[in-house]
Enzyme design. Structure first.
Site: not given
Ligand code: NAD
Length: 219
Positions: A135, A74-76, A100, A10-12, A141, A131
């Protein structure tokens, strides 16, 4: 330090891989994507970092608790039930659960708390968060955490989903003839990734419990 990265595609996930490549004190020893062998990957690591989707949270926290591996989550967007699963697992292992990981936003939490105390309830309190259009959860969160700090009964965050905005949060205090605005703008996911790695280094030294990024930063 050997890290398991959950949601590596994913992006993060990409941002954490890039940040880890700059740091010789740690290695991304295993990566898991949707449908991957989580239990097996956990065996090879000292700590896990999760940036996936809220639906994955229960399985992730249970697997980490069973194998006694600290977790940076970090997931929200988790439901009340999913948050209970996090709390239950944190009785077995240390978990840093933060909406965050940027230092600036965690300072914003402290500033918003102080401003609310100083200004009192005569000032209206508003939160606006922006965002990228893909998102999944709204409000963010981070906005929910700000609302909890300001008094959830007093403020309901406004969410904008547009373009490729990485993340912006504004806290606005409006009085008579004056307005105070506290604004944080994330320009790159590198700040969240570096914060998550900092949390990983910290969480491996903690006993079981549920911790925030403010705990990691000592704020
Ligand atoms: P994204 O959709 O780009 O990436 C998510 C990844 O998780 C994808 O590659 C997906 O295939 C994978 N995935 C989904 N279900 C899975 C599972 N059961 N097992 C393993 N991998 C799985 O999303 P993103 O932009 O990277 O954001 C991910 C999460 O992080 C979101 O909840 C977002 O709100 C959160 N986030 C938190 C912070 C922070 O600082 N805490 C910052 C940015 C984003």
């Amino acid at each position: 330090m050997r890290i398991l990265l959950i949601g590596a595609g994913g992006r993060m996930g990409h941002a954490v891989l890039a940040a880890a490549a700059q740091d010789s004190s740690l290695t991304i020893a295993a990566k898991v994507e949707r449908g991957g062998a989580l239990a097996l990957a956990l065996e090879r690591c000292e700590v896990a970092i999760d940036f996936t989707v809220a639906e994955a949270t229960e399985g992730v926290v249970q697997s980490c608790a069973e194998r006694r591996k600290p977790l940076v989550l970090g997931t929200t967007g988790q439901s009340a039930g999913q948050k209970e699963a996090i709390a239950a697992a944190s009785r077995e292992i240390p978990i840093v659960f933060a909406a965050n990981f940027s230092i600036g936003v965690n300072v914003l939490f402290a500033l918003a708390r102080r401003a609310a105390e100083l200004l009192g309830k005569e000032f209206d309190r508003d939160i606006i968060e922006m965002h990228h259009r893909t998102k999944k959860d709204a409000p963010s969160g981070t906005a929910k955490r700000l609302a909890a700090i300001l008094g959830e009964d007093l403020v309901e965050p406004v969410s904008v989903r547009a373009g490729d905005i990485v993340g912006e949060h504004a806290v606005i205090f409006s009085g008579t003839g004056e307005r105070l605005e506290l604004i944080h703008r994330a320009g790159s996911r590198a700040t969240f990734a570096q914060g998550a790695l900092r949390a990983a280094r910290w969480v491996v030294r903690q006993s079981a419990g549920l911790y925030s990024m403010e705990d990691v930063l000592g704020l």
